[in-house]
Design an enzyme around this catalytic site. Structure first.
Site, PDB file in Angstrom:
ATOM      1  N   CYS A 113       0.826  -1.207   0.000  1.00 46.07           N
ATOM      2  CA  CYS A 113       0.000   0.000   0.000  1.00 46.07           C
ATOM      3  C   CYS A 113       0.863   1.261   0.000  1.00 46.07           C
ATOM      4  O   CYS A 113       1.591   1.526  -0.948  1.00 46.07           O
ATOM      5  CB  CYS A 113      -0.986  -0.058   1.161  1.00 46.07           C
ATOM      6  SG  CYS A 113      -2.417   1.018   0.974  1.00 46.07           S
ATOM      7  N   HIS A 114       0.812   2.075   1.064  1.00 46.95           N
ATOM      8  CA  HIS A 114       1.590   3.305   1.161  1.00 46.95           C
ATOM      9  C   HIS A 114       3.001   3.067   1.710  1.00 46.95           C
ATOM     10  O   HIS A 114       3.808   3.993   1.753  1.00 46.95           O
ATOM     11  CB  HIS A 114       0.869   4.321   2.056  1.00 46.95           C
ATOM     12  CG  HIS A 114      -0.348   4.928   1.431  1.00 46.95           C
ATOM     13  ND1 HIS A 114      -1.554   4.279   1.382  1.00 46.95           N
ATOM     14  CD2 HIS A 114      -0.535   6.123   0.824  1.00 46.95           C
ATOM     15  CE1 HIS A 114      -2.442   5.045   0.777  1.00 46.95           C
ATOM     16  NE2 HIS A 114      -1.853   6.176   0.426  1.00 46.95           N
ATOM     17  N   ALA A 115       3.326   1.844   2.127  1.00 44.98           N
ATOM     18  CA  ALA A 115       4.633   1.550   2.734  1.00 44.98           C
ATOM     19  C   ALA A 115       5.822   1.926   1.851  1.00 44.98           C
ATOM     20  O   ALA A 115       6.867   2.306   2.378  1.00 44.98           O
ATOM     21  CB  ALA A 115       4.712   0.078   3.140  1.00 44.98           C
ATOM     22  N   PRO A 116       5.730   1.851   0.512  1.00 47.00           N
ATOM     23  CA  PRO A 116       6.879   2.258  -0.290  1.00 47.00           C
ATOM     24  C   PRO A 116       7.328   3.708  -0.109  1.00 47.00           C
ATOM     25  O   PRO A 116       8.431   4.066  -0.513  1.00 47.00           O
ATOM     26  CB  PRO A 116       6.431   1.972  -1.727  1.00 47.00           C
ATOM     27  CG  PRO A 116       5.551   0.771  -1.574  1.00 47.00           C
ATOM     28  CD  PRO A 116       4.763   1.099  -0.314  1.00 47.00           C
ATOM     29  N   TRP A 117       6.504   4.557   0.541  1.00 52.51           N
ATOM     30  CA  TRP A 117       6.984   5.906   0.867  1.00 52.51           C
ATOM     31  C   TRP A 117       8.257   5.822   1.704  1.00 52.51           C
ATOM     32  O   TRP A 117       9.179   6.612   1.519  1.00 52.51           O
ATOM     33  CB  TRP A 117       5.923   6.657   1.655  1.00 52.51           C
ATOM     34  CG  TRP A 117       5.089   7.595   0.856  1.00 52.51           C
ATOM     35  CD1 TRP A 117       5.365   8.117  -0.380  1.00 52.51           C
ATOM     36  CD2 TRP A 117       3.845   8.151   1.261  1.00 52.51           C
ATOM     37  NE1 TRP A 117       4.347   8.945  -0.763  1.00 52.51           N
ATOM     38  CE2 TRP A 117       3.408   8.993   0.223  1.00 52.51           C
ATOM     39  CE3 TRP A 117       3.056   8.014   2.398  1.00 52.51           C
ATOM     40  CZ2 TRP A 117       2.219   9.696   0.296  1.00 52.51           C
ATOM     41  CZ3 TRP A 117       1.877   8.715   2.467  1.00 52.51           C
ATOM     42  CH2 TRP A 117       1.461   9.552   1.422  1.00 52.51           C
TER      43      TRP A 117
END
Length: 185
Positions: A113-117
């Site tokens: 989800c947003h973890a690649p930020w």
């Protein structure tokens, strides 16, 4: 229960709040069901707050802080999403260094989800192909990565294997690939 991950310890790195709960609990269960040992690592001790989107959900006890652990303590790293969770993590230098250390040590990482930020902040997506929540597409491209719209993406074009998925609907595929990659480490 499988013994695929017998003897393997996987770090789950999260901020004190803003974790998409299902993106923590489902991979956690998959690691346990495969015989592995998940450990909850955060930037602060105590408990972390899970969320169902923006609504408060359950709390979870922290096993250790990033100050107390090393990449050498783990066989792999899982990064749950949630909008706020990775945003908090990417503002914490020790958390970012902990993530980067898994790439430097050629240990597998799974991010949803947003973890690649947090991966973008750790400067580890250059030359890699990954997926995420669609709003991160430009951030990933600007950091030198290639973004794809796929349920799960396994990238071996780097020092380690990177598993990524877009959203909670992709959890079954994400968990299956993460267990496979962690098992082969």
């Amino acid at each position: 229960m499988s013994t695929q991950l017998q003897g393997k310890t996987i770090a789950f790195l999260v901020a004190p709040d803003g974790i998409e709960q299902v993106e923590l609990t489902e991979p956690w269960k998959a690691i346990e069901q495969a015989g592995g040992t998940p450990r909850l690592v955060s930037t602060k001790s105590g408990e972390v707050q899970g969320r169902n989107h923006l609504e408060k959900a359950d709390t979870f006890p922290v096993d250790a802080t990033v100050d107390e652990v090393s990449v050498d303590d783990f066989d792999g790293l899982a990064l749950p999403g949630g909008v706020a969770n990775p945003d908090f993590l990417r503002m914490n230098g020790k958390a970012v260094a902990f993530v980067r250390a898994f790439f430097d040590a050629a240990k597998p990482v799974a991010a949803i989800c947003h973890a690649p930020w947090t991966l973008v902040e750790a400067d580890v997506v250059r030359g890699r192909t990954l997926t995420s929540w669609p709003s991160l597409r430009t951030d990933i491209r600007n950091a030198g990565g290639t973004w794809v719209d796929e349920e799960v993406k396994v990238c071996t074009a780097g020092p380690n294997t990177l598993v990524t998925s877009r959203k909670p609907d992709d959890l079954k595929a994400f968990c299956q690939e993460a267990v496979e990659v962690f098992a082969s480490a």
